[in-house]
Design a protein around this motif. Structure first.
Motif, short mmCIF file in Angstrom:
data_model
loop_
_atom_site.label_atom_id
_atom_site.label_comp_id
_atom_site.label_asym_id
_atom_site.label_seq_id
_atom_site.Cartn_x
_atom_site.Cartn_y
_atom_site.Cartn_z
N ARG A 68 0.85 -1.19 0.00
CA ARG A 68 0.00 0.00 0.00
C ARG A 68 0.88 1.24 0.00
N VAL A 69 0.30 2.35 -0.34
CA VAL A 69 1.07 3.60 -0.42
C VAL A 69 1.76 3.88 0.91
N GLY A 75 3.41 11.15 4.66
CA GLY A 75 3.20 12.57 4.48
C GLY A 75 3.57 13.10 3.10
N GLY A 76 3.38 12.27 2.10
CA GLY A 76 3.68 12.70 0.74
C GLY A 76 5.11 12.49 0.31
N ASP A 77 5.96 12.05 1.23
CA ASP A 77 7.37 11.79 0.91
C ASP A 77 7.62 10.28 0.82
N ALA A 107 6.18 9.55 -8.88
CA ALA A 107 5.52 9.92 -10.13
C ALA A 107 4.26 9.08 -10.35
N TRP A 108 4.34 7.79 -10.02
CA TRP A 108 3.19 6.91 -10.20
C TRP A 108 2.06 7.26 -9.23
N ILE A 109 2.39 7.52 -7.97
CA ILE A 109 1.37 7.88 -6.98
C ILE A 109 0.63 9.14 -7.41
N SER A 116 -3.11 7.48 0.91
CA SER A 116 -2.25 6.74 1.83
C SER A 116 -2.62 5.27 1.97
N GLY A 117 -3.92 4.97 2.06
CA GLY A 117 -4.34 3.59 2.26
C GLY A 117 -4.55 2.80 0.99
#
Length: 211
Positions: A68-69, A75-77, A107-109, A116-117
């Motif tokens: 999972r992400v 926090g985006g990093d 880049a993919w996210i 996040s989930g």
């Protein structure tokens, strides 16, 4: 009816008929860079992230597709190091995310709009929430074909084995590779790498290999 007239009962064909079996070879360093270049030029953002993460994480396919992400980002990093509990052993395994992997995953996210989930590699099919191991295996064979290899000779374990093999060749540190692969026994690592070595002694060098 004599013996010559007796019919031979039909038997199902062996599951491995016409297939190459045995250990799947790892990719060579030049093949890694060749494939990265092909994926970048083709704009395959998802596949580049999947490929880079497969190499860096050394995870089994079943663990890779269920990431999972929030396993690799906070926090985006994108994390420089991550830890995942393996399905097979229920033990955690840590891995480093190199800069090319962090860039590709970020880049993919962003492109996929993942939260996040979210599963990091959601399936494009409705019957599965994430990429299946079978889909992943097909993608790997497609990658091998892109660089002129024989898809039948390679599999998902080729990617799991790639960085581990490079690290061992450079350091000869079996115990470091054992930890990176999440093996419980050193003998399992020896068999997995397909090497012959006295496991009672291992030189102590660092495991870092830049790809």
């Amino acid at each position: 009816m004599n013996d010559s007239e007796k019919t031979v009962p039909d038997h199902p064909a062996p599951w491995n008929k016409g297939k190459l079996i045995g250990q799947k070879p790892p990719l060579k360093l030049r093949e890694i860079w060749a494939l990265r270049t092909r994926l970048e030029l083709a704009g395959k953002i998802r596949e580049l992230a999947l490929f880079n993460l497969a190499i860096d994480s050394k995870l089994r396919g079943c663990d890779l597709v269920q990431l999972r992400v929030n396993d690799v980002a906070r926090g985006g990093d994108i994390l420089t190091r991550a830890s995942v509990v393996q399905q097979k052993t229920r033990e955690p395994v840590r891995f480093e995310l190199t800069e090319p992997t962090r860039v590709a995953v970020a880049a993919w996210i962003a492109k996929a709009g993942l939260t996040s989930g979210s599963y990091l590699f959601p399936s494009r099919r409705q019957d599965s929430p994430h990429l299946s191991t079978r889909q992943y295996a097909r993608i790997v064979k497609g990658w091998v074909g892109l660089i002129g290899g024989n898809p039948q000779e390679y599999g998902t374990h080729s990617l799991r084995r790639t960085k581990a093999t490079l690290i061992y060749r450079r350091t000869k540190n079996l115990r470091a590779v054992q930890l990176l692969l999440g093996h419980r026994k050193l003998e399992s690592t020896v068999r997995y790498l397909g090497i012959e070595v006295d496991v009672r002694w291992t030189p102590k060098f660092g495991p870092g290999v830049k790809l």
